[in-house]
Motif scaffolding. Structure first.
Motif, short mmCIF file in Angstrom:
data_model
loop_
_atom_site.label_atom_id
_atom_site.label_comp_id
_atom_site.label_asym_id
_atom_site.label_seq_id
_atom_site.Cartn_x
_atom_site.Cartn_y
_atom_site.Cartn_z
N TYR A 46 57.04 21.38 -13.39
CA TYR A 46 56.21 20.39 -14.08
C TYR A 46 54.80 20.24 -13.50
CZ TYR A 46 54.38 15.99 -15.80
OH TYR A 46 53.56 15.04 -16.34
N PRO A 47 54.64 20.12 -12.17
CA PRO A 47 53.26 19.95 -11.65
C PRO A 47 52.33 21.09 -12.05
CG PRO A 47 54.88 19.44 -9.96
CD PRO A 47 55.63 20.05 -11.10
N PHE A 48 52.83 22.33 -11.95
CA PHE A 48 51.98 23.47 -12.31
C PHE A 48 51.67 23.47 -13.81
CE2 PHE A 48 51.35 27.87 -13.66
CZ PHE A 48 50.25 28.20 -12.88
N LEU A 49 52.68 23.20 -14.64
CA LEU A 49 52.45 23.17 -16.09
C LEU A 49 51.48 22.05 -16.47
CD1 LEU A 49 56.07 23.83 -17.43
CD2 LEU A 49 54.16 25.44 -17.29
N ASN A 50 51.55 20.93 -15.76
CA ASN A 50 50.64 19.83 -16.02
C ASN A 50 49.20 20.21 -15.66
OD1 ASN A 50 49.42 16.99 -14.62
ND2 ASN A 50 50.26 16.82 -16.69
N VAL A 51 49.05 20.88 -14.51
CA VAL A 51 47.72 21.35 -14.09
C VAL A 51 47.17 22.35 -15.11
CG1 VAL A 51 46.51 22.74 -12.35
CG2 VAL A 51 48.07 20.93 -11.63
N LEU A 52 48.03 23.25 -15.58
CA LEU A 52 47.61 24.25 -16.56
C LEU A 52 47.20 23.58 -17.87
CD1 LEU A 52 47.33 27.30 -17.14
CD2 LEU A 52 49.70 27.26 -17.95
N ALA A 53 47.97 22.57 -18.29
CA ALA A 53 47.66 21.87 -19.54
C ALA A 53 46.31 21.14 -19.45
CB ALA A 53 48.77 20.88 -19.86
N ILE A 54 46.04 20.49 -18.32
CA ILE A 54 44.77 19.78 -18.16
C ILE A 54 43.60 20.75 -18.13
CG2 ILE A 54 43.44 18.33 -16.56
CD1 ILE A 54 46.05 17.01 -15.74
N SER A 55 43.81 21.91 -17.47
CA SER A 55 42.72 22.88 -17.39
C SER A 55 42.39 23.50 -18.74
CB SER A 55 43.08 23.99 -16.40
OG SER A 55 44.18 24.76 -16.87
N LEU A 56 43.36 23.55 -19.65
CA LEU A 56 43.15 24.13 -20.98
C LEU A 56 42.90 23.09 -22.06
CD1 LEU A 56 45.95 26.88 -20.94
CD2 LEU A 56 43.47 27.24 -20.73
N ASN A 57 42.81 21.83 -21.69
CA ASN A 57 42.62 20.75 -22.65
C ASN A 57 41.18 20.24 -22.62
OD1 ASN A 57 44.20 18.98 -24.57
ND2 ASN A 57 43.21 17.40 -23.31
N GLY A 65 44.55 10.19 -21.23
CA GLY A 65 45.86 10.15 -20.60
C GLY A 65 46.96 10.62 -21.54
N GLY A 66 48.19 10.58 -21.05
CA GLY A 66 49.32 10.96 -21.87
C GLY A 66 49.47 12.46 -22.05
N LEU A 67 48.84 13.24 -21.18
CA LEU A 67 48.94 14.70 -21.28
C LEU A 67 49.98 15.20 -20.28
CD1 LEU A 67 47.55 17.07 -22.78
CD2 LEU A 67 46.09 17.34 -20.78
N TYR A 68 50.92 16.00 -20.75
CA TYR A 68 52.03 16.42 -19.90
C TYR A 68 52.02 17.93 -19.66
CZ TYR A 68 53.50 11.67 -20.88
OH TYR A 68 53.53 10.31 -21.00
N PHE A 74 43.04 22.44 -27.40
CA PHE A 74 42.86 23.64 -26.58
C PHE A 74 41.39 24.00 -26.47
CE2 PHE A 74 42.48 28.22 -26.03
CZ PHE A 74 43.31 28.43 -24.93
N THR A 75 40.97 24.34 -25.23
CA THR A 75 39.60 24.77 -24.99
C THR A 75 39.53 25.56 -23.68
OG1 THR A 75 37.32 24.02 -24.66
CG2 THR A 75 39.05 22.64 -23.75
N LEU A 76 38.56 26.45 -23.61
CA LEU A 76 38.30 27.22 -22.39
C LEU A 76 37.01 26.76 -21.71
CD1 LEU A 76 39.20 30.83 -23.61
CD2 LEU A 76 40.60 29.31 -22.19
N ALA A 77 36.53 25.60 -22.13
CA ALA A 77 35.25 25.10 -21.61
C ALA A 77 35.31 24.86 -20.11
CB ALA A 77 34.87 23.81 -22.33
N ASN A 78 36.46 24.42 -19.61
CA ASN A 78 36.58 24.14 -18.18
C ASN A 78 36.41 25.42 -17.36
OD1 ASN A 78 37.20 21.37 -18.69
ND2 ASN A 78 39.30 21.99 -19.18
N MET A 284 41.24 21.14 -11.90
CA MET A 284 42.45 21.79 -12.40
C MET A 284 42.19 23.25 -12.76
SD MET A 284 44.59 19.52 -11.97
CE MET A 284 44.71 17.75 -11.77
N ALA A 285 41.02 23.54 -13.33
CA ALA A 285 40.68 24.93 -13.65
C ALA A 285 40.55 25.76 -12.37
CB ALA A 285 39.37 24.97 -14.44
N VAL A 286 39.95 25.18 -11.35
CA VAL A 286 39.83 25.87 -10.06
C VAL A 286 41.20 26.14 -9.46
CG1 VAL A 286 39.09 25.55 -7.67
CG2 VAL A 286 37.51 25.05 -9.53
N THR A 287 42.09 25.17 -9.56
CA THR A 287 43.45 25.35 -9.03
C THR A 287 44.17 26.50 -9.73
OG1 THR A 287 43.57 22.97 -8.56
CG2 THR A 287 45.64 24.18 -8.61
#
Length: 316
Positions: A46-57, A65-68, A74-78, A284-287
């Motif tokens: 879950y932590p990794f998937l959450n980081v990935l979701a934030i980096s792509l959102n 909030g409320g992002l899991y 979806f965006t690659l702007a980050n 999150m994108a850096v991570t």
């Protein structure tokens, strides 16, 4: 003859009963264990998937909030912001890959050579060297003496500063030595009877048999080399040609943190909105950028990981 026929007819029934006995029904313990492992899997992923979701959102959407585990917008702007804000990332990535490959090969080989030497029972200084290695795991000279040694060796702003100081690790040497101690002595004795030298025995007999533990040690070293940035900060930050990916990502995260603190006063709000990124999304994108490459390498060494640690574990 009738008895024989009866016995022959009875045999399939006996075989069928034996086969039925082999089929084991799942017990409550099995279900509990499966549920526990499922919980562990979820907690781990879950932590990794959450980081990935934030980096792509989208960053502004993430702020709601409320992002899991799935991005809503979806965006690659980050990631575009990370690569556009620093022009040294490609060179830094090349240096990180180069130091990881060279450092892992040389360090694993050096540890294996020393482990083989101190594993020989006929070696006079076996115990003193082992004691000295063990002491280095608990006693350190400190940062300033280490810096002075590196400086006197002429390794400041030199690529070798990434390789030479990490050639030997006491922990890795002890793991490999313990693995070698478990190998049969008859292998070495038969090779010596055939006229093989110690170097030949090490390369053609010991090394192939030690592949599980060597793969484990190589994974340890590779992760350490890939994640290292402090040595770049100490010894090579004045030479931009020797920068590494982790060091550049650290600077980006540091800038993002400073922007986050200044955003409290509303200084950079307009700038962040124009870029469609936030300090949190940049982090999150850096991570993800720092984690994904080593995750791609791990599956190829994972099959050796458990066996290498088990067989090469330190024994009392």
């Amino acid at each position: 003859m009738e008895l024989n026929v009866t016995e022959v007819k009875a045999e399939p029934k006996l075989i069928t009963k034996k086969k039925k006995r082999r089929i084991k029904k799942a017990t409550k313990t099995d279900y509990v264990l499966a549920a526990f492992m499922l919980v562990v899997l979820v907690v781990t992923l879950y932590p990794f998937l959450n980081v990935l979701a934030i980096s792509l959102n989208d960053a502004t959407d993430t702020a709601r909030g409320g992002l899991y585990i799935f991005p809503r917008i979806f965006t690659l702007a980050n990631f575009q912001e990370v690569f556009s804000s620093n022009g040294n990332l490609i060179l830094a990535f090349q240096n990180s890959v180069l130091r990881t490959i060279i450092g892992t090969i040389l360090s694993t080989f050096s540890c294996a050579v020393l482990a083989y030497v101190i594993s020989r029972k006929q070696f006079v200084f076996r115990k003193p060297i082992t004691i000295m290695l063990t002491l280095t795991m608990y006693i350190s000279g400190g940062l300033i003496p280490s810096f002075l040694v590196i400086k006197e060796l002429g390794l400041i702003n030199n690529f070798a500063v990434y390789i030479i100081p990490s050639l030997l690790s006491a922990f890795n040497v002890i793991i490999i030595r313990s693995f070698i101690d478990d190998l049969p002595d008859a292998l070495e004795e038969s090779a010596k009877i055939d006229g093989a030298s110690d170097f030949t025995i090490f390369l053609k007999i010991i090394m192939p048999l030690c592949m599980p533990v060597l793969a484990t040690v190589a994974l340890f070293v590779a992760v350490g080399q890939w994640n290292s940035w402090f040595d770049t900060y100490l010894y090579a930050r004045s030479n931009s040609d020797l920068t590494t990916l982790q060091y550049e990502l650290m600077k980006i995260m540091d800038n993002a943190s400073s922007m986050s603190s200044s955003d409290v006063n509303g200084i950079n709000s307009q700038q962040m909105l124009s870029r469609k990124t936030t300090p949190e999304s940049i982090k999150m994108a850096v991570t993800v950028i720092a984690t994904v490459p080593i995750l791609l390498v791990y599956p190829f060494l994972q099959k050796y990981f458990v066996s290498g640690l088990t067989l090469g574990a330190v024994k009392s």
